[in-house]
Structure formats: C-alpha cells, structure tokens
Design a protein around this motif. Sequence first.
Motif, mmCIF file in Angstrom:
data_model
loop_
_atom_site.group_PDB
_atom_site.id
_atom_site.type_symbol
_atom_site.label_atom_id
_atom_site.label_comp_id
_atom_site.label_asym_id
_atom_site.label_seq_id
_atom_site.Cartn_x
_atom_site.Cartn_y
_atom_site.Cartn_z
ATOM 1 N N ASN A 1 0.830 -1.214 0.000
ATOM 2 C CA ASN A 1 0.000 0.000 0.000
ATOM 3 C C ASN A 1 0.858 1.256 0.000
ATOM 4 O O ASN A 1 0.602 2.221 0.740
ATOM 5 N N LEU A 2 1.877 1.264 -0.836
ATOM 6 C CA LEU A 2 2.804 2.393 -0.859
ATOM 7 C C LEU A 2 2.186 3.587 -1.572
ATOM 8 O O LEU A 2 1.832 3.508 -2.746
ATOM 9 N N THR A 3 2.079 4.689 -0.855
ATOM 10 C CA THR A 3 1.555 5.925 -1.414
ATOM 11 C C THR A 3 2.702 6.743 -2.011
ATOM 12 O O THR A 3 3.875 6.409 -1.853
ATOM 13 N N GLY A 4 2.360 7.841 -2.662
ATOM 14 C CA GLY A 4 3.380 8.728 -3.188
ATOM 15 C C GLY A 4 4.292 9.247 -2.095
ATOM 16 O O GLY A 4 5.515 9.328 -2.274
ATOM 17 N N SER A 5 3.717 9.569 -0.951
ATOM 18 C CA SER A 5 4.544 10.056 0.160
ATOM 19 C C SER A 5 5.408 8.943 0.736
ATOM 20 O O SER A 5 6.534 9.194 1.182
ATOM 21 N N ASP A 6 4.909 7.709 0.734
ATOM 22 C CA ASP A 6 5.732 6.579 1.180
ATOM 23 C C ASP A 6 6.968 6.429 0.301
ATOM 24 O O ASP A 6 8.067 6.162 0.792
ATOM 25 N N LEU A 7 6.789 6.575 -0.995
ATOM 26 C CA LEU A 7 7.897 6.396 -1.931
ATOM 27 C C LEU A 7 8.967 7.471 -1.760
ATOM 28 O O LEU A 7 10.117 7.284 -2.180
ATOM 29 N N ASP A 8 8.599 8.595 -1.147
ATOM 30 C CA ASP A 8 9.565 9.665 -0.893
ATOM 31 C C ASP A 8 10.355 9.448 0.396
ATOM 32 O O ASP A 8 11.287 10.207 0.684
ATOM 33 N N LYS A 9 9.986 8.421 1.171
ATOM 34 C CA LYS A 9 10.676 8.137 2.427
ATOM 35 C C LYS A 9 12.005 7.436 2.165
ATOM 36 O O LYS A 9 12.243 6.888 1.089
ATOM 37 N N ARG A 10 12.857 7.443 3.177
ATOM 38 C CA ARG A 10 14.075 6.626 3.154
ATOM 39 C C ARG A 10 13.663 5.193 3.488
ATOM 40 O O ARG A 10 13.204 4.911 4.594
ATOM 41 N N SER B 1 14.956 6.916 -2.581
ATOM 42 C CA SER B 1 16.003 6.355 -1.728
ATOM 43 C C SER B 1 15.603 4.979 -1.198
ATOM 44 O O SER B 1 14.689 4.860 -0.382
ATOM 45 N N VAL B 2 16.282 3.928 -1.676
ATOM 46 C CA VAL B 2 16.043 2.559 -1.210
ATOM 47 C C VAL B 2 17.375 1.840 -1.019
ATOM 48 O O VAL B 2 18.246 1.911 -1.888
ATOM 49 N N VAL B 3 17.511 1.150 0.104
ATOM 50 C CA VAL B 3 18.617 0.209 0.317
ATOM 51 C C VAL B 3 18.008 -1.180 0.409
ATOM 52 O O VAL B 3 17.085 -1.412 1.196
ATOM 53 N N SER B 4 18.495 -2.099 -0.414
ATOM 54 C CA SER B 4 18.025 -3.483 -0.404
ATOM 55 C C SER B 4 19.036 -4.366 0.314
ATOM 56 O O SER B 4 20.243 -4.211 0.138
ATOM 57 N N ILE B 5 18.507 -5.288 1.117
ATOM 58 C CA ILE B 5 19.329 -6.165 1.952
ATOM 59 C C ILE B 5 19.057 -7.612 1.561
ATOM 60 O O ILE B 5 17.906 -8.037 1.516
ATOM 61 N N ASP B 6 20.112 -8.382 1.278
ATOM 62 C CA ASP B 6 19.909 -9.797 0.964
ATOM 63 C C ASP B 6 21.261 -10.503 0.949
ATOM 64 O O ASP B 6 22.249 -9.923 0.477
ATOM 65 N N PRO B 7 21.328 -11.747 1.427
ATOM 66 C CA PRO B 7 22.600 -12.479 1.366
ATOM 67 C C PRO B 7 23.020 -12.865 -0.046
ATOM 68 O O PRO B 7 24.197 -13.169 -0.264
ATOM 69 N N LEU C 1 17.310 4.061 13.551
ATOM 70 C CA LEU C 1 16.330 4.908 12.868
ATOM 71 C C LEU C 1 16.923 5.653 11.672
ATOM 72 O O LEU C 1 16.572 6.796 11.394
ATOM 73 N N THR C 2 17.803 4.981 10.954
ATOM 74 C CA THR C 2 18.345 5.558 9.725
ATOM 75 C C THR C 2 17.262 5.699 8.664
ATOM 76 O O THR C 2 17.299 6.632 7.854
ATOM 77 N N PHE C 3 16.275 4.797 8.706
ATOM 78 C CA PHE C 3 15.260 4.741 7.654
ATOM 79 C C PHE C 3 13.872 5.065 8.216
ATOM 80 O O PHE C 3 13.589 4.835 9.393
ATOM 81 N N GLU C 4 13.031 5.575 7.341
ATOM 82 C CA GLU C 4 11.659 5.883 7.742
ATOM 83 C C GLU C 4 10.728 4.690 7.578
ATOM 84 O O GLU C 4 9.706 4.592 8.255
ATOM 85 N N LEU C 5 11.069 3.779 6.663
ATOM 86 C CA LEU C 5 10.178 2.657 6.356
ATOM 87 C C LEU C 5 11.001 1.418 6.025
ATOM 88 O O LEU C 5 11.941 1.480 5.225
ATOM 89 N N ALA D 1 14.469 1.232 11.359
ATOM 90 C CA ALA D 1 13.358 1.869 10.647
ATOM 91 C C ALA D 1 12.262 2.293 11.619
ATOM 92 O O ALA D 1 11.961 1.583 12.580
ATOM 93 N N LYS D 2 11.640 3.417 11.334
ATOM 94 C CA LYS D 2 10.596 3.946 12.209
ATOM 95 C C LYS D 2 9.323 3.119 12.138
ATOM 96 O O LYS D 2 8.544 3.075 13.091
ATOM 97 N N GLN D 3 9.086 2.486 11.003
ATOM 98 C CA GLN D 3 7.956 1.577 10.869
ATOM 99 C C GLN D 3 8.327 0.481 9.883
ATOM 100 O O GLN D 3 9.193 0.667 9.028
ATOM 101 N N ILE D 4 7.687 -0.691 10.014
ATOM 102 C CA ILE D 4 7.941 -1.782 9.088
ATOM 103 C C ILE D 4 6.611 -2.343 8.575
ATOM 104 O O ILE D 4 5.579 -2.255 9.242
ATOM 105 N N ARG D 5 6.689 -2.918 7.381
ATOM 106 C CA ARG D 5 5.534 -3.575 6.772
ATOM 107 C C ARG D 5 5.996 -4.930 6.243
ATOM 108 O O ARG D 5 7.029 -5.016 5.573
ATOM 109 N N ILE D 6 5.214 -5.980 6.551
ATOM 110 C CA ILE D 6 5.570 -7.345 6.171
ATOM 111 C C ILE D 6 4.410 -7.970 5.411
ATOM 112 O O ILE D 6 3.256 -7.921 5.861
#
Length: 245
Positions: A42-51, A72-78, A158-162, A191-196
């Motif tokens: 449920n990513l909104t336009g404002s969500d996409l502007d978050k870190r 701004s996106v950082v992806s994490i994976d082994p 809290l480096t990231f907003e989402l 992150a200040k909030q997470i979505r799974i």
Amino acid sequence: METTIEKDNNSVTTKDSSKMAFELENTVPWGRNLGEYKAMFNLTGSDLDKRIISFGDGPASFNCEMSQLNKSVVSIDPIYRFSTAELKGRIEQTKDTVMEQTRKNSENFVWTRIKSADELETIRLSAMDSFLDDFEAGKSQGRYVNHQLPDRTPFDDLTFELGLSSHFLILYSQLGLDFHLACMTEMLRVAKQIRIFPLLDLDAKRSELLDSLVEHFRTDYRVGLEKTGYEFQKKGDQMLTIKRR
C-alpha cells in the motif's frame, strides 16, 4: 543448517539461526517489480519519498526502478555477495523449474492482476533482468547490501523511515518465533515503521506465528493488519504493520 523450502511454489534457501555458509546453488532467485511492491505494501506517493530499507529483496527490480525515479532505497539480501554473472547463471538454471511448479499448482494462485503463467514468467524475468543490469552500479552506490537477518545491519538506529519485507518473514513460519522476533527487532531498530507481506505460511494458511508476533510488539508499538491491493497467493492480501508510537 540450511533449509530449502517453497516460496510462491519456488524453492529458495533460508537459514535457521545457526551460523552456516549461504550457498548460491541452494537458492532460486525470483524477483518482483515496483508496481507489485506498491500494491503489496500500500505504498503511497509520500511513502515512496521516504528513506526505505527493504529486506530479502533478492533479484527484484524495486530498487532499480526507485533509483531511476531518484527515490532512496537500500536493499538487503545475502545473495548480494555473489557476482552478476553468478546470479544470472543461477536464474537461468532454475527459472524453468520454477515455472513448471507454478503451472502445476496454478489453482493456488489468483489470476486477475497477472492473467496467466506465461505473463507471470514475462513479468518476473523482466524484473530480474532490470535488477541484473543495475546490480553492479547499485552495489557501488550502497543500494544493494550483502546481509542476512537476524544479524545486526551496518546502520545507525532509525536511519530509515520505512522498512519492508516481501515473501520472507512470516511466510517461513518453520524458522520459528525467536528467529522472527530477532529479525523484526533489528528491522525496527533501523526503521521507524515496518511492513511485512504476506501473512500466510507456505501452506497458504494464516501463519501460526502471527498472533504471538502481534502480542509481543503491541506493548511498545502500534501494530495493525491491513488489507492490501495485491493478491496472487490465494487469501494472501494482508500485511502486518508495526509503527513507533
């Protein structure tokens, strides 16, 4: 010890809490695109502007497409410890098996947003091609980070907003409650909030861990279950949200 299990009817490798080597030959890379991420979370336009930090992204084109939009996106994976050539080779080795499994189990999926197995294959391969084209540049820019949860990430609090997790946490309930609590605690540290997404296990049933996870985090956070605009796995149209109060 490594465990090979199914993800959307595709084999992937995850690990239990033991410290063992992550092996490419036990993984089946499989990626989604920005449009799917928008719907799943449920990513909104404002969500996409978050870190944003996104865990377990694999060969998704989400980061690539967001970068092209100057987001701004950082992806994490082994799997990011491997080279482009190694990842491309593994995709080539496994994609036919993945699609064969999907076709055999087509009744487990909702063919509305994606109309057919052929269309699914086109979408997934396009997403992974975009990822491969972007991978080396993204690594050098710090957008793709080799890391495996629940280990501590190399980021300050809290480096990231989402923070996002697609088709990893909760889906693999057999990894156990302690593993999930440790992973999600680390996600919430950075992150200040997470979505799974999704909230089902590999048998397409409501995860047996969900109630315990909600109960654990609701003491200190705002926890919610939200319906999303995405359903490919049947009944898999909800996400878990955890936010700081």
